[in-house]
Scaffold this motif. Structure first.
Motif, PDB file in Angstrom:
ATOM      1  N   ILE A 326       0.821  -1.343   0.031  1.00  0.00           N
ATOM      2  CA  ILE A 326      -0.030   0.111  -0.170  1.00  0.00           C
ATOM      3  C   ILE A 326       0.851   1.154  -0.244  1.00  0.00           C
ATOM      4  O   ILE A 326       1.786   1.204   0.863  1.00  0.00           O
ATOM      5  N   LYS A 327       0.780   2.182  -0.996  1.00  0.00           N
ATOM      6  CA  LYS A 327       1.449   3.282  -0.971  1.00  0.00           C
ATOM      7  C   LYS A 327       1.051   4.473  -0.133  1.00  0.00           C
ATOM      8  O   LYS A 327      -0.261   4.587   0.097  1.00  0.00           O
ATOM      9  N   PRO A 328       1.940   4.871   0.738  1.00  0.00           N
ATOM     10  CA  PRO A 328       1.494   5.825   1.650  1.00  0.00           C
ATOM     11  C   PRO A 328       1.208   7.056   1.090  1.00  0.00           C
ATOM     12  O   PRO A 328       1.984   7.553   0.143  1.00  0.00           O
ATOM     13  N   ASP A 329       0.563   8.079   1.913  1.00  0.00           N
ATOM     14  CA  ASP A 329       0.120   9.525   1.123  1.00  0.00           C
ATOM     15  C   ASP A 329       0.746  10.602   2.059  1.00  0.00           C
ATOM     16  O   ASP A 329       1.207  10.203   3.388  1.00  0.00           O
ATOM     17  N   GLY A 330       0.452  11.824   1.914  1.00  0.00           N
ATOM     18  CA  GLY A 330       0.960  12.909   2.773  1.00  0.00           C
ATOM     19  C   GLY A 330       0.577  12.587   4.288  1.00  0.00           C
ATOM     20  O   GLY A 330       1.169  12.946   5.418  1.00  0.00           O
ATOM     21  N   ALA A 331      -0.906  12.357   4.407  1.00  0.00           N
ATOM     22  CA  ALA A 331      -1.409  12.024   5.851  1.00  0.00           C
ATOM     23  C   ALA A 331      -0.823  11.083   6.422  1.00  0.00           C
ATOM     24  O   ALA A 331      -0.619  11.002   7.928  1.00  0.00           O
ATOM     25  N   VAL A 332      -0.345   9.877   5.887  1.00  0.00           N
ATOM     26  CA  VAL A 332       0.429   8.899   6.655  1.00  0.00           C
ATOM     27  C   VAL A 332       1.592   9.416   7.248  1.00  0.00           C
ATOM     28  O   VAL A 332       2.090   9.408   8.381  1.00  0.00           O
ATOM     29  N   TYR A 333       2.348  10.095   6.221  1.00  0.00           N
ATOM     30  CA  TYR A 333       3.597  10.776   6.822  1.00  0.00           C
ATOM     31  C   TYR A 333       3.430  11.878   7.988  1.00  0.00           C
ATOM     32  O   TYR A 333       4.347  11.854   8.633  1.00  0.00           O
ATOM     33  N   VAL A 334       2.497  12.626   8.004  1.00  0.00           N
ATOM     34  CA  VAL A 334       2.121  13.343   8.957  1.00  0.00           C
ATOM     35  C   VAL A 334       2.206  12.870  10.233  1.00  0.00           C
ATOM     36  O   VAL A 334       2.695  13.185  11.493  1.00  0.00           O
ATOM     37  N   GLY A 335       1.396  11.568  10.395  1.00  0.00           N
ATOM     38  CA  GLY A 335       1.356  10.824  11.677  1.00  0.00           C
ATOM     39  C   GLY A 335       2.633  10.261  12.009  1.00  0.00           C
ATOM     40  O   GLY A 335       2.974  10.206  13.287  1.00  0.00           O
ATOM     41  N   GLN A 365       4.060  19.336   2.646  1.00  0.00           N
ATOM     42  CA  GLN A 365       3.019  20.510   2.608  1.00  0.00           C
ATOM     43  C   GLN A 365       3.553  21.187   4.191  1.00  0.00           C
ATOM     44  O   GLN A 365       4.439  20.609   4.792  1.00  0.00           O
ATOM     45  N   VAL A 366       2.969  22.197   4.166  1.00  0.00           N
ATOM     46  CA  VAL A 366       3.353  22.910   5.506  1.00  0.00           C
ATOM     47  C   VAL A 366       3.274  22.256   6.608  1.00  0.00           C
ATOM     48  O   VAL A 366       3.746  22.303   7.730  1.00  0.00           O
ATOM     49  N   GLU A 367       2.282  21.110   6.633  1.00  0.00           N
ATOM     50  CA  GLU A 367       1.998  20.448   7.936  1.00  0.00           C
ATOM     51  C   GLU A 367       3.165  19.420   8.093  1.00  0.00           C
ATOM     52  O   GLU A 367       3.558  19.378   9.400  1.00  0.00           O
ATOM     53  N   HIS A 368       3.887  19.277   7.004  1.00  0.00           N
ATOM     54  CA  HIS A 368       5.118  18.229   7.266  1.00  0.00           C
ATOM     55  C   HIS A 368       6.324  19.345   7.933  1.00  0.00           C
ATOM     56  O   HIS A 368       7.069  18.774   8.881  1.00  0.00           O
TER      57      HIS A 368
END
Length: 601
Positions: A326-335, A365-368
């Protein structure tokens, strides 16, 4: 020779309708071919055949050709329009096909243009027309246009049409006109499952979580109504936001009784509910039993593990995600970056940040960037944090500077806190909570002149401190407490319990931490103000009215003070209770005088 059973008739003696019968058969054959088309190439071939056979002068054929080229996922609206404009007198069905086709293609403006043309030509709209038009109005946020069409609906006698009224509820809800959506719902004599689902979706979208739950309970009084997946996801989200674990468990039971198949979206919502209600173990249990998982499922569980401070478990979960392909997305990396932040794992945080960019091609993104700022700040590496902010390719926002302000509070670095506050003020993004953090830091250093300056700035901007609230669920009911609350029916028992708790804590060496009170009171006045903080009242009530072996789960709307943190740690040991406190996106698990945050929050 003709067989005895065959009767041969001269052409002129054939029945009058036989030619019409053959034409009808050819028409139906071609329409059947149209409806079996799988792509535009096949449709063009059938279209060419219909032209050769002269069938396009037949309105039935032309309508089916418009329908077949406009509505399938593979359809072509330009092609559909080229046929539509050759129809001399388009019917309601023709217009419906064009309007629905434009809605399908997300061309909502054009859908309304076609509807206007339909009215100008005097073609009568039906229930399908209005349902599509309300959807277009909703997507465009054109509530005034929607109201005009609503007026037409009433004049045309569709007041009791369930399809039209359901679309109307959805339109008002998506345009943030909740009262109007509720009004339409209330006036409906006949309601189906979709009606209730529409209203529940509207209430959830507007964050009216209590109303969402109540409406679902009312819906369940009618056993014949079918609850769909999206409704269950909305209701589980309501439980998650309210922290109503008992209600969430009831819905889980409903799921087990009424749904045999596995729905990834609903199961993911179930995991999210358990985590946000402070029951990480149950969330993990649902996660482990799931057969199919997607990137959103992993994002929820990784973020949940991070929120509880279980960084290494979050990393193992991420490795399992990659193993599952399963390919991760930006939300996974925020977590994952939040997990690093909570665990103060600087090297791991930078490794994951680089992996996100270089291996998975995800643009930060700015969240990261904000997570890295928070990580460096929590590690006390403020120079690196400021340099990181300066070199950020994305525009700075409140997330970045608020992360720095929070880290400055943790280390009580007033210089950094003032820099972060000044930047927030320059961006005009300073809120009441930011001013309170700064004022508390000045108060801790007894710089009362600075405290007064901050208060004056708050007043000038019309900002005020958000009153602290605590929610605790006892016997299926959610109870709310505020500072020095005297409104609860069990007020006397609660205050007596607080008194007993304080006496026991004093024997254990507890002394109130008054350093964060931003008012120049005497020490005794400050202690009295701390005595009845909302978290202490919530704990007292839970100790009185829950069994001794149950975990106490409390939800806060603002960050807890250092005194409540120390107080709750001691209570967890003295009364042998697990206490879980949620503040925003962070969970504190108190047990045996320890906290999962390791006193870094």
């Amino acid at each position: 020779m003709a067989s005895p059973s065959t009767v041969l008739l001269p052409r002129e003696e054939l029945p009058q309708g036989s030619g019409h019968v053959r034409a009808k058969e050819r028409t139906l054959e071609q329409v059947s071919l149209l409806r079996n088309c799988k792509n535009m190439d096949e449709l063009r071939q059938v279209h060419a055949q219909m032209l050769k056979m002269g069938l396009l002068c037949n309105p039935f054929c032309a309508s089916n050709l418009v329908f077949s080229s406009a509505l399938p996922a593979w359809g072509d609206m330009d092609y559909a329009y080229s046929i539509f404009q050759r129809i001399e007198e388009p019917s309601t069905l023709d217009y419906n096909a064009m309007i629905k086709g434009h809605v399908k293609e997300l061309d909502f403006e054009e859908a309304l243009v076609v509807f206007e043309e339909m009215l100008e030509r005097g073609v009568v709209a039906n229930r399908v027309t209005y349902a599509s038009v309300f959807k277009a109005c909703a997507k465009l946020g054109c509530v005034e246009r929607g109201r005009q069409v609503h007026g037409q609906v009433l004049k045309r006698g569709f007041r009791d049409d369930v399809l039209v009224q359901n679309s109307l509820i959805s339109m008002y809800g998506k345009c943030r006109r909740v009262s109007e959506a509720c009004s339409v719902f209330g006036l409906m004599e006949e309601k189906n499952g979709a009606t209730w689902s529409s209203l529940i979706g509207v209430l959830a979208k507007s964050s009216m979580w209590w109303d969402c739950l109540e409406t679902f309970r009312d819906m369940n009084h009618n056993a014949s109504l079918k609850v769909d997946d999206s409704t269950l996801a909305c209701v589980l989200s309501a439980c998650a936001h309210l922290g109503t674990l008992v209600s969430g468990k009831c819905i889980h039971g409903y799921l087990l009784r009424n749904f045999s198949g596995e729905n990834v979206i609903v199961q993911t919502s179930l995991i999210d509910m358990y985590i946000k209600c402070g029951h990480l173990g149950k969330g993990l249990c649902v996660f482990e039993r799931m057969g199919r998982k997607n990137h959103l499922t992993y994002a929820v569980i990784i973020s949940g593990l991070a929120a509880f401070g279980h960084a290494h478990e979050a990393f193992r979960c991420f490795e399992k995600m990659l193993e599952d392909g399963i390919k991760p997305d930006g939300a996974v990396y925020v977590g994952l970056l939040v997990a690093c932040q909570r665990g103060i794992l600087v090297e791991e945080g930078f490794r994951l940040f680089d992996q996100m960019r270089l291996e998975h091609g995800i643009e930060p993104q700015v969240e990261h960037y904000g997570c890295i700022v928070g990580l460096l700040g929590r590690a006390g590496l403020f120079e690196k944090a400021l340099k990181w902010i300066e070199e950020m390719p994305t525009k700075h926002n409140d997330t970045v500077w608020r992360s720095l302000l929070s880290a400055a509070k943790l280390h009580h670095d007033l210089e950094i806190a003032e820099i972060a506050a000044r930047k927030l003020d320059e961006l005009d993004l300073m809120d009441g909570g930011d001013y309170v953090v700064l004022a508390n830091m000045y108060a801790r250093d007894k710089r009362w002149d600075k405290v007064e300056t901050v208060r004056t700035m708050m007043a000038a901007k019309g900002l005020s401190q958000v009153p602290g609230l605590c929610f605790v669920e006892v016997q299926g009911t959610l109870h709310k407490f505020h500072w020095h609350d005297k409104t609860h029916p069990c007020c006397d028992e609660i205050y007596e319990m607080v008194h007993q708790m304080e006496w026991q804590l004093k024997f254990e060496g507890y002394s109130p931490d008054t350093s964060e009170i931003p008012i120049n009171f005497s020490e005794e006045e400050k202690r009295q103000r701390l005595k009845h903080h909302c978290q202490k009242l919530a704990i007292a009530y839970a100790l009185l009215y829950t069994p001794k072996d149950t975990t106490i789960r409390i939800t806060r709307n603002v960050r807890m003070c250092s005194d409540c943190h120390r107080y709750t740690k001691l209570v967890s040991r003295i009364y042998h209770r697990n206490i879980i406190v949620q503040e925003r996106n962070v969970f504190h698990h108190f047990r045996d005088e320890t906290c999962s945050c390791n006193d870094h929050w």
